[in-house]
Design a protein around this motif. Structure first.
Motif, PDB file in Angstrom:
ATOM      1  N   PRO A 178       0.806  -1.252  -0.079  1.00 46.89           N
ATOM      2  CA  PRO A 178       0.073  -0.103   0.069  1.00 46.89           C
ATOM      3  C   PRO A 178       0.894   1.338  -0.096  1.00 46.89           C
ATOM      4  CG  PRO A 178      -0.790  -1.580   1.571  1.00 46.89           C
ATOM      5  CD  PRO A 178       0.571  -1.945   1.307  1.00 46.89           C
ATOM      6  N   TYR A 179       0.510   2.167  -0.589  1.00 47.01           N
ATOM      7  CA  TYR A 179       1.039   3.591  -0.815  1.00 47.01           C
ATOM      8  C   TYR A 179       0.809   4.258   0.711  1.00 47.01           C
ATOM      9  CZ  TYR A 179       2.688   7.822  -3.290  1.00 47.01           C
ATOM     10  OH  TYR A 179       3.269   9.079  -3.632  1.00 47.01           O
ATOM     11  N   GLN A 180       2.220   4.823   1.112  1.00 46.50           N
ATOM     12  CA  GLN A 180       2.089   5.262   2.394  1.00 46.50           C
ATOM     13  C   GLN A 180       1.512   6.642   2.676  1.00 46.50           C
ATOM     14  OE1 GLN A 180       3.567   3.230   5.215  1.00 46.50           O
ATOM     15  NE2 GLN A 180       3.397   2.010   3.208  1.00 46.50           N
ATOM     16  N   GLY A 181       0.960   6.723   3.767  1.00 39.29           N
ATOM     17  CA  GLY A 181       0.337   8.192   4.097  1.00 39.29           C
ATOM     18  C   GLY A 181      -1.178   8.153   4.065  1.00 39.29           C
ATOM     19  N   GLU A 182      -1.664   9.318   4.827  1.00 39.01           N
ATOM     20  CA  GLU A 182      -3.014   9.266   4.693  1.00 39.01           C
ATOM     21  C   GLU A 182      -3.733  10.318   3.726  1.00 39.01           C
ATOM     22  OE1 GLU A 182      -4.179  10.715   8.703  1.00 39.01           O
ATOM     23  OE2 GLU A 182      -3.837   8.545   9.561  1.00 39.01           O
ATOM     24  N   TYR A 183      -4.370   9.832   2.989  1.00 39.20           N
ATOM     25  CA  TYR A 183      -4.805  10.640   1.599  1.00 39.20           C
ATOM     26  C   TYR A 183      -6.023  10.049   0.915  1.00 39.20           C
ATOM     27  CZ  TYR A 183      -2.809   6.600  -0.809  1.00 39.20           C
ATOM     28  OH  TYR A 183      -2.534   5.321  -1.387  1.00 39.20           O
ATOM     29  N   ILE A 184      -6.847  10.782   0.149  1.00 34.49           N
ATOM     30  CA  ILE A 184      -7.814  10.393  -0.795  1.00 34.49           C
ATOM     31  C   ILE A 184      -7.358  10.169  -1.971  1.00 34.49           C
ATOM     32  CG2 ILE A 184     -10.143  11.182  -1.385  1.00 34.49           C
ATOM     33  CD1 ILE A 184     -10.569  12.364   1.158  1.00 34.49           C
ATOM     34  N   LEU A 185      -7.623   9.309  -2.779  1.00 33.70           N
ATOM     35  CA  LEU A 185      -7.141   8.969  -4.167  1.00 33.70           C
ATOM     36  C   LEU A 185      -8.432   9.480  -4.908  1.00 33.70           C
ATOM     37  CD1 LEU A 185      -5.259   7.743  -6.303  1.00 33.70           C
ATOM     38  CD2 LEU A 185      -6.777   5.681  -5.866  1.00 33.70           C
ATOM     39  N   VAL A 186      -8.045  10.185  -6.073  1.00 32.30           N
ATOM     40  CA  VAL A 186      -9.189  10.724  -6.831  1.00 32.30           C
ATOM     41  C   VAL A 186      -8.960   9.767  -8.271  1.00 32.30           C
ATOM     42  CG1 VAL A 186     -10.250  12.715  -8.136  1.00 32.30           C
ATOM     43  CG2 VAL A 186      -9.776  12.600  -5.694  1.00 32.30           C
ATOM     44  N   THR A 187      -9.918   9.575  -9.258  1.00 27.77           N
ATOM     45  CA  THR A 187      -9.853   9.274 -10.625  1.00 27.77           C
ATOM     46  C   THR A 187     -10.972   9.908 -11.214  1.00 27.77           C
ATOM     47  OG1 THR A 187     -10.889   7.061 -10.729  1.00 27.77           O
ATOM     48  CG2 THR A 187      -8.739   7.262 -10.085  1.00 27.77           C
ATOM     49  N   ALA A 188     -10.860  11.017 -11.872  1.00 24.51           N
ATOM     50  CA  ALA A 188     -12.213  11.611 -12.518  1.00 24.51           C
ATOM     51  C   ALA A 188     -11.700  11.941 -13.842  1.00 24.51           C
ATOM     52  CB  ALA A 188     -12.508  12.821 -11.737  1.00 24.51           C
ATOM     53  N   HIS A 189     -12.345  11.398 -14.874  1.00 26.90           N
ATOM     54  CA  HIS A 189     -12.035  11.446 -16.416  1.00 26.90           C
ATOM     55  C   HIS A 189     -13.059  11.511 -17.226  1.00 26.90           C
ATOM     56  CE1 HIS A 189     -12.815   7.194 -16.308  1.00 26.90           C
ATOM     57  NE2 HIS A 189     -12.865   7.245 -17.580  1.00 26.90           N
ATOM     58  N   LEU A 251      -4.527   2.585  -4.515  1.00 28.55           N
ATOM     59  CA  LEU A 251      -5.985   2.036  -4.141  1.00 28.55           C
ATOM     60  C   LEU A 251      -5.668   1.315  -2.842  1.00 28.55           C
ATOM     61  CD1 LEU A 251      -8.828   2.299  -5.021  1.00 28.55           C
ATOM     62  CD2 LEU A 251      -8.392  -0.012  -6.272  1.00 28.55           C
ATOM     63  N   LYS A 252      -5.082   0.683  -2.597  1.00 29.25           N
ATOM     64  CA  LYS A 252      -4.868  -0.323  -1.372  1.00 29.25           C
ATOM     65  C   LYS A 252      -4.523   0.725  -0.224  1.00 29.25           C
ATOM     66  CE  LYS A 252      -2.498  -3.980  -0.944  1.00 29.25           C
ATOM     67  NZ  LYS A 252      -1.289  -5.272  -1.123  1.00 29.25           N
ATOM     68  N   GLY A 253      -3.707   1.785  -0.483  1.00 24.65           N
ATOM     69  CA  GLY A 253      -3.410   2.663   0.693  1.00 24.65           C
ATOM     70  C   GLY A 253      -4.266   3.720   1.084  1.00 24.65           C
ATOM     71  N   ALA A 254      -5.351   3.946   0.007  1.00 22.18           N
ATOM     72  CA  ALA A 254      -6.227   5.093   0.160  1.00 22.18           C
ATOM     73  C   ALA A 254      -7.358   5.009   1.302  1.00 22.18           C
ATOM     74  CB  ALA A 254      -6.934   5.464  -0.985  1.00 22.18           C
TER      75      ALA A 254
END
Length: 344
Positions: A178-189, A251-254
């Motif tokens: 998982p990507y490290q840290g606390e964050y929201i992932l966005v995919t808008a296209h 996505l795993k870390g979000a």
């Protein structure tokens, strides 16, 4: 038996990755890529990472225009001896291939059939409806999709097999951390979201309310941001389009993913990441029924309320525990077993 498999976009590459080697193994399979998605970052890295063989034919259409796609595919299929054409999903490449195949009297296999958003404004909805109604063998991801086809009078040669995205997610998510840290992932296209100034501005303004946002951005979206001269909020980190393994890591870390993508809704529930869908409808109703996804449109307050409860309250854990409705990762094997019986 000869089969011609036609794909043309990044989602089709990803989802067909576990099936193409099996089609090659058990059938005389010819692979055609239409180049509907033709950006190097959107295509080449996925063939490499997912270890998909080089297509037999690159059409190099470099377009999403239906008439041009259909004409190019028709010319290739006209010289092709295959009786069967296999297609995936609901893209313009999907429908263009279906139309070309039927004009030549070929039989059609449709993977991921039966999805319905009931929003006729969506080109994908019109594509999948027409494709389903001219297909000869239909593979649906869920029982709900089978029922939706039945309501439209499609009952013959319909098979519930699960979703190929689960095969891919389960296999490759094991290879990434998982990507490290606390964050929201966005995919808008989606065009209806990013091609209109007010809607794109609303998305970016909504994102400014969160502490940290990571946004792998589609080339068209980036182009529009520059043309509209929209200032990116300081808390939003834009990334160039990423490969599939890096995306799975993100996505795993979000804490949460905000998306207007159909495929990401499926990937999120597979990887137990809470999902909010930035649309007014979805064709992935199973994710909503299971409790892993909510439809929020572009309402900033609604997005804020849901996100706060997901991250700070109990809703997040409930969504993470939602049962994946798309199968156990054996979809490709099920499809091949059925095809070996049905195609002789």
């Amino acid at each position: 038996m000869q089969i011609t498999t036609i794909i043309g976009t990044r989602p089709e590459i990803i989802k067909m990755a576990p099936l193409i080697p099996l089609l090659d193994k058990y059938f005389d399979n010819k692979l055609i890529f239409t180049s509907q998605h033709y950006s190097k970052n959107l295509v080449d890295v996925f063939f490499d990472e997912l270890k998909i063989r080089t297509p037999d034919v690159f059409l190099r259409t470099n377009t999403s225009k239906m008439k041009k796609l259909e004409a190019s595919i028709y010319e290739i299929l006209k010289k092709d001896d295959s009786q069967w054409v296999a297609i995936y999903g609901d893209t313009n490449s999907t429908l263009a291939s279906a139309r070309a195949a039927k004009k030549l009297g070929k039989k059609l296999i449709h993977f991921e059939a039966g999805l319905r958003s009931y929003d006729k404004r969506m080109p994908e909805e019109r594509n999948r409806f027409e494709t389903d109604h001219i297909s000869d063998i239909l593979f649906t991801p869920t029982e709900l999709c089978r029922k939706q086809l039945k309501k439209e009078g499609i009952k013959k040669n319909v098979f519930v097999v699960g979703n190929l995205i689960v095969d891919v997610c389960l296999k490759y998510s094991k290879k990434v951390k998982p990507y490290q840290g606390e964050y929201i992932l966005v995919t808008a296209h989606r065009q209806e979201n990013v091609d209109k100034f007010r809607r794109l501005m609303r998305i970016l303004t909504t994102l400014s309310q969160f502490p940290k946002v990571i946004y792998p951005i589609h080339p068209r979206t980036m182009k529009n941001i520059k043309e509209f001269r929209i200032k990116i909020p300081k808390n939003v980190t834009l990334m160039d389009p990423v490969g599939y393994l890096e995306f799975l890591s993100l996505l795993k870390g979000a804490q949460l993913v905000l998306t207007d993508s159909g495929g990401v809704q499926e990937e999120a529930i597979t990887l137990h990441t809470p999902c909010l869908t930035l649309r007014e409808s979805t064709e992935r109703w199973e994710t909503v029924i299971a409790g892993g996804n909510f439809i929020v449109g572009l309402d900033p307050l609604l997005i804020h309320f849901y996100a706060k409860q997901i991250i700070e309250g109990d809703l997040g854990n409930h969504m993470k525990n939602a049962k994946n409705p798309y199968g156990n990762g054996k979809t490709a094997e099920k499809i091949i077993k059925i095809l070996r019986t049905e195609i002789k």
